[in-house]
Motif scaffolding. Sequence first.
Motif, PDB file in Angstrom:
ATOM      1  N   GLY A 146      -3.087  -1.988  -4.258  1.00  0.00           N
ATOM      2  CA  GLY A 146      -3.321  -2.273  -2.649  1.00  0.00           C
ATOM      3  C   GLY A 146      -3.668  -1.124  -1.980  1.00  0.00           C
ATOM      4  N   THR A 147      -4.667  -0.105  -2.972  1.00  0.00           N
ATOM      5  CA  THR A 147      -4.591   1.026  -2.675  1.00  0.00           C
ATOM      6  C   THR A 147      -6.290   1.382  -2.817  1.00  0.00           C
ATOM      7  OG1 THR A 147      -3.385   2.876  -4.107  1.00  0.00           O
ATOM      8  CG2 THR A 147      -2.775   2.286  -1.116  1.00  0.00           C
ATOM      9  N   GLU A 156       0.775  -0.684  -0.100  1.00  0.00           N
ATOM     10  CA  GLU A 156      -0.066   0.018   0.017  1.00  0.00           C
ATOM     11  C   GLU A 156       0.901   1.678  -0.350  1.00  0.00           C
ATOM     12  OE1 GLU A 156      -2.341  -0.757   3.027  1.00  0.00           O
ATOM     13  OE2 GLU A 156      -3.929  -2.089   2.426  1.00  0.00           O
TER      14      GLU A 156
END
Length: 389
Positions: free
Chosen positions: A287-288, A259
């Motif tokens: 991831g975000t 992230e």
Amino acid sequence: MPTIHHLTTAEAIATAAAHFATLPRIGIDLEFDDMRHRYGRHLALIQIFDGQEAYVIDPLPLPDMAAGLEPLFAVLRDPAVAKVFHSCKSDILLLDEVFNVHCRNIVDTSVQFTLLAAEDNNISLGRLIQAELGFEVDKGEQKSNWLKRPLTDAQMEYAANDVLYLFELTDRLSLRLAELGRSEWAAQENLALEAVRYGRDDPRPWSRNAAKYKISPQEMPAFRELYMLRDTVARQLDRPPYHVLSNDRLAELARQPIETPNQLRTANGLHPELKRSPYAEQLLAIGTTDLAPEAPLAPEQRKFPFRRRLNGAAASRAEARETLLNALKLHLAADHGATMANMVLSNRLIAEIIEQGAVAALRPWQQELLRESAARHGEDFSLIAEPFG
């Protein structure tokens, strides 16, 4: 060791192919790289045995591989020349995928051995040679990088050994099948190999790995995007995907995504290219970002078992079919042994028969055995002969 001809030019291949076209049969094998050293599947060698001498055909030096190999492909398409393989499915799938070549008049020694219904049904060529001919061949080059040149003497000998004994093996196995009255069974199975085709349209190529690693529905969007990113980088680098990111690491990142830039810098098990732009930004976005969930597949693309699509009375009828088929499998095992029973009614074939019926799902020889066992044990074959409904 018979003479081994190493062919590297289109002219030499054309001359050899003209010779092969005059023969009643050839022994044949392919060496190829399947995501081990490069991205994709790449033909590396074709080995041929004409009954006297071996030919190791190297396609890599050809300026145009398909054009240079076309005289040989014409022989593979020619039904007048039998092609003797051992365990040929990977070879014929490669020929279809890469060159759109469909081999005719196939004789597969693996198929022949399987129909003898021995305990060991999935036998390697080396073990078959040892069992039938009584000696061992060196398999030390089995995991060679077949795309690396020059070829070593050990690789040349290994490649030739894959075809030198095919005639003797098929002749021995043919005699044993004839003694058992199963020659026609082998003919049916070998004919079916001509129809094997490479599947080009997998709507979810990540699904098999996801199932293996028990990826949850919540983790699936990240797993999917990581899988596709890995494939993009692997293709660009011309490296196997596992060189970019191992399957184990892929599953870990789907569960614990990267992230922050600092996490990315210190992350282990990533190819350096994944830490460079533009792939680093894409990895962080996975991831975000709220990723789209898996979209439902179109009905014609769904691979759910037939039984799972049914409910109510239809499900009960399908269950009755399955119960009968399992009973017939036990009868087959009693009459012909467990190995033969599984060849006629494997779990996959039972599922196909429930939907398609035995007449459509089974070869004639399988239907014959099933009918005989059903009659012997007082079961009604007609109840599973036709398609469901």
